[in-house]
Scaffold this motif. Structure first.
Motif: not given
Length: 124
Positions: A98-105
């Motif tokens: 999980x990450x709070x900055x990237x998405x669909x990476x």
């Protein structure tokens, strides 16, 4: 900080199905974009699927398209990976990230939070 815990792995015959779950705690789950990666023995960590914070966007590795489905339930702080038509080459340790900055990476180095992994073994 986000704590991720996977479950649902196991041994299954080729052609079978498994559903992996990943539960999160420690931060508002809807602020965290999620993904699944896998690592086979002797190989690097490979992207499997990803989902946006609200669940409206998804991405898949070509090798799993049409067989795997990623979903999330923000009310339950959980993300899922439904795996159908499993093949022996799907055998790996599966990790949620999980990450709070990237998405669909697809790059594992871009994800800040990781679970401990769950083993999936597909027999031929």
């Amino acid at each position: 900080q986000v704590l991720l815990v996977e479950s649902g792995g196991g041994l299954v015959q080729a052609g079978g199905s498994l559903r992996l779950s990943c539960t999160a705690s420690g931060r508002t789950f809807s602020s965290v974009a999620m993904a699944w990666f896998r690592q086979a023995p002797g190989k690097g960590r490979a992207f499997v699927a990803a989902i946006t914070r609200g669940g409206g966007g998804t991405a898949y590795a070509d090798s799993v398209k049409g067989r795997f489905t990623i979903s999330r339930d923000n009310a339950k702080n959980a993300v899922y990976l439904q795996m159908n038509s499993l093949k022996p080459e799907d055998t790996a340790v599966y990790y949620c990230a999980g990450d709070t900055v990237v998405a669909l990476t697809t790059n594992p180095g871009r994800y800040e939070y990781w679970g401990q992994g769950t083993q999936v073994t597909v027999s031929s």
